[in-house]
Write an enzyme that holds these catalytic residues in place. Structure first.
Site, mmCIF file in Angstrom:
data_model
loop_
_atom_site.group_PDB
_atom_site.id
_atom_site.type_symbol
_atom_site.label_atom_id
_atom_site.label_comp_id
_atom_site.label_asym_id
_atom_site.label_seq_id
_atom_site.Cartn_x
_atom_site.Cartn_y
_atom_site.Cartn_z
ATOM 1 N N HIS A 1 4.450 32.576 3.544
ATOM 2 C CA HIS A 1 3.537 33.837 3.564
ATOM 3 C C HIS A 1 2.534 33.684 4.629
ATOM 4 O O HIS A 1 1.638 34.534 4.743
ATOM 5 C CB HIS A 1 2.874 34.108 2.120
ATOM 6 C CG HIS A 1 3.749 34.613 1.144
ATOM 7 N ND1 HIS A 1 3.682 34.705 -0.180
ATOM 8 C CD2 HIS A 1 5.054 35.013 1.146
ATOM 9 C CE1 HIS A 1 4.719 35.128 -0.799
ATOM 10 N NE2 HIS A 1 5.604 35.354 0.094
ATOM 11 N N ASN B 1 3.297 24.791 -14.916
ATOM 12 C CA ASN B 1 2.478 25.890 -15.020
ATOM 13 C C ASN B 1 1.718 26.141 -16.345
ATOM 14 O O ASN B 1 1.866 25.486 -17.245
ATOM 15 C CB ASN B 1 3.385 27.299 -14.969
ATOM 16 C CG ASN B 1 2.785 28.575 -14.640
ATOM 17 O OD1 ASN B 1 1.650 28.923 -15.220
ATOM 18 N ND2 ASN B 1 3.294 29.350 -13.523
ATOM 19 N N GLN C 1 3.815 29.154 -0.966
ATOM 20 C CA GLN C 1 3.447 30.755 -0.823
ATOM 21 C C GLN C 1 1.952 30.938 -0.314
ATOM 22 O O GLN C 1 1.344 31.904 -0.116
ATOM 23 C CB GLN C 1 3.866 31.629 -2.257
ATOM 24 C CG GLN C 1 5.324 31.472 -2.576
ATOM 25 C CD GLN C 1 5.423 32.058 -4.003
ATOM 26 O OE1 GLN C 1 5.740 33.336 -4.456
ATOM 27 N NE2 GLN C 1 5.430 31.051 -5.043
ATOM 28 N N GLU D 1 1.042 28.606 -17.809
ATOM 29 C CA GLU D 1 1.677 29.445 -18.924
ATOM 30 C C GLU D 1 3.213 29.574 -18.654
ATOM 31 O O GLU D 1 3.531 29.361 -17.539
ATOM 32 C CB GLU D 1 0.915 30.901 -18.762
ATOM 33 C CG GLU D 1 -0.386 31.171 -18.735
ATOM 34 C CD GLU D 1 -0.955 30.841 -20.295
ATOM 35 O OE1 GLU D 1 -0.053 31.221 -21.300
ATOM 36 O OE2 GLU D 1 -2.047 30.446 -20.272
ATOM 37 N N THR E 1 3.289 28.995 -9.752
ATOM 38 C CA THR E 1 3.520 30.563 -9.300
ATOM 39 C C THR E 1 4.341 31.477 -10.436
ATOM 40 O O THR E 1 4.966 30.720 -11.141
ATOM 41 C CB THR E 1 4.394 30.632 -8.064
ATOM 42 O OG1 THR E 1 5.133 31.862 -7.840
ATOM 43 C CG2 THR E 1 5.720 29.880 -8.433
HETATM 44 P P1 OAD Z 1 0.107 34.389 -9.186
HETATM 45 O O1 OAD Z 1 -1.377 34.891 -9.288
HETATM 46 O O2 OAD Z 1 1.077 35.537 -9.275
HETATM 47 O O3 OAD Z 1 0.638 33.546 -10.324
HETATM 48 C C1 OAD Z 1 -0.331 32.178 -10.364
HETATM 49 C C2 OAD Z 1 0.499 31.283 -11.333
HETATM 50 O O4 OAD Z 1 -0.251 30.043 -11.481
HETATM 51 C C3 OAD Z 1 0.533 31.986 -12.765
HETATM 52 O O5 OAD Z 1 1.897 31.875 -13.204
HETATM 53 C C4 OAD Z 1 -0.599 31.007 -13.455
HETATM 54 O O6 OAD Z 1 -0.324 30.923 -15.139
HETATM 55 C C5 OAD Z 1 -0.309 29.810 -12.720
HETATM 56 N N1 OAD Z 1 -1.687 28.653 -12.851
HETATM 57 C C6 OAD Z 1 -2.928 29.153 -12.902
HETATM 58 N N2 OAD Z 1 -3.569 27.892 -12.936
HETATM 59 C C7 OAD Z 1 -2.780 26.774 -12.815
HETATM 60 C C8 OAD Z 1 -2.811 25.393 -12.640
HETATM 61 N N3 OAD Z 1 -3.961 24.795 -12.492
HETATM 62 N N4 OAD Z 1 -1.752 24.851 -12.887
HETATM 63 C C9 OAD Z 1 -0.503 25.297 -12.780
HETATM 64 N N5 OAD Z 1 -0.369 26.446 -12.708
HETATM 65 C C10 OAD Z 1 -1.366 27.329 -12.741
HETATM 66 O O7 OAD Z 1 0.270 33.646 -7.844
HETATM 67 P P2 OAD Z 1 1.514 33.428 -7.057
HETATM 68 O O8 OAD Z 1 2.800 33.327 -7.822
HETATM 69 O O9 OAD Z 1 1.109 32.251 -5.938
HETATM 70 O O10 OAD Z 1 1.928 37.057 -1.831
HETATM 71 O O11 OAD Z 1 1.694 34.767 -6.346
HETATM 72 C C11 OAD Z 1 2.863 34.885 -4.967
HETATM 73 C C12 OAD Z 1 2.587 35.915 -4.135
HETATM 74 O O12 OAD Z 1 1.964 36.933 -4.538
HETATM 75 C C13 OAD Z 1 1.276 35.221 -3.125
HETATM 76 O O13 OAD Z 1 1.895 34.370 -2.250
HETATM 77 C C14 OAD Z 1 0.509 36.444 -2.603
HETATM 78 C C15 OAD Z 1 0.780 37.348 -3.744
HETATM 79 O O14 OAD Z 1 0.630 38.735 -3.481
HETATM 80 C C16 OAD Z 1 1.260 37.793 -0.514
HETATM 81 O O15 OAD Z 1 -0.066 38.078 -0.539
HETATM 82 C C17 OAD Z 1 2.333 38.253 0.398
#
Ligand code: OAD
Length: 248
Positions: free
Chosen positions: A122, A216, A104, A218, A191
């Site tokens: 994306h 993840n 993503q 969390e 994610t």
């Molecule tokens: P999020 O910010 O929603 O989620 C990030 C995830 O990564 C969270 O669950 C954190 O706990 C986890 N995390 C943080 N640091 C980490 C690490 N070092 N190792 C493993 N996990 C970690 O981001 P996405 O799920 O990527 O879309 O968001 C999905 C979409 O929402 C994006 O592609 C974007 C956004 O709006 C668009 O812009 C269309």
């Protein structure tokens, strides 16, 4: 982790491994996630910078936002998590087994790490297309010299080639994603699984009886359905992948 490694030992005849990543995998490279405490969506209004109506209202402001993201990325490198996935793809290629990486993320770090069988769900921050003639262009200048950039052919406004809220994902990539959930293992990394339709992927894989490894820092709303490993991608992925390679 221990439980997962035990489970992996019982697996055989694994032919197809699929990975789904989100912004968490790039966090250790210094790139902001979206919904963590210091995430982008806590500091910017989605309506303003990630919708077509926001862009139509103020293209220059939206381009400034994306140009900042590009500048952030230009100064970063892939981390151990990205490289572990490159290692996995290389290993599977040698064994004539299937590897697909759905992301993503729009940062391009998986390409930089060396992975090749990548599907960007994306879009990509380095690409733009004309809102009129749809011609695509890779924008390598950072920062951009002219904001907002104009199409070289028809002189109309260009927009970032990323999927905004309310827009459909490119059907070729989305279809490939749904189709690929017939895999033996799906790794879901960094994610929150809050953005659909991509968040459906693991549930489809679950229905197809794939082993789902979620990594993840969390738990997410879906972790209890999966083999959840708590930790930073860059720290836990190399170990999981080294163990995986032994059975692939
Ligand atoms: P999020 O910010 O929603 O989620 C990030 C995830 O990564 C969270 O669950 C954190 O706990 C986890 N995390 C943080 N640091 C980490 C690490 N070092 N190792 C493993 N996990 C970690 O981001 P996405 O799920 O990527 O879309 O968001 C999905 C979409 O929402 C994006 O592609 C974007 C956004 O709006 C668009 O812009 C269309």
């Amino acid at each position: 982790m221990k439980k997962l490694l035990e489970k992996l030992k019982t697996k055989e005849n694994l032919e197809k491994i699929v990975v789904l990543t989100g912004s968490g995998i790039s966090a250790e490279s210094g790139i902001s996630t979206f919904r963590d405490n210091d995430g982008l969506w806590n500091n910017y209004n989605i309506e303003d910078v990630a919708t077509y109506s926001g862009f139509a209202k103020d293209p220059e402001m939206v381009w400034k936002f994306y140009d900042q993201r590009r500048q952030e990325i230009q100064n970063t490198k892939p981390n151990k998590g990205h490289y572990a996935l490159f290692d996995l793809e290389t290993h599977l290629q040698k064994k004539n087994k299937e590897f697909l990486l759905f992301t993503q993320n729009v940062d391009g770090l998986h390409y930089m790490a060396g992975n090749r069988n990548i599907y960007e769900l994306h879009g990509n921050l380095w690409d733009a297309f004309c809102i009129n003639c749809k011609k695509k262009r890779r924008l390598n200048d950072v920062p951009l010299r002219v904001l907002p950039p104009k199409c070289e052919s028809c002189k109309n406004l260009m927009r970032p080639d990323v999927v905004w809220f309310g827009e459909q994902l490119p059907s070729s990539v989305l279809d490939k994603g749904f189709e690929s959930m017939d895999c033996d293992i799906l790794m879901v990394i960094g994610t929150s699984l809050l953005v659909y339709p991509v968040a459906y992927f693991p549930f489809l894989a679950l229905k197809n009886k794939s082993l789902i490894i979620e990594i993840n820092t969390e738990k997410t709303h879906a972790s209890d359905y999966f083999s959840f490993v708590k930790g930073k991608a860059g720290e836990v992925l190399p170990e999981i992948i080294n163990n995986l390679k032994e059975i692939l």
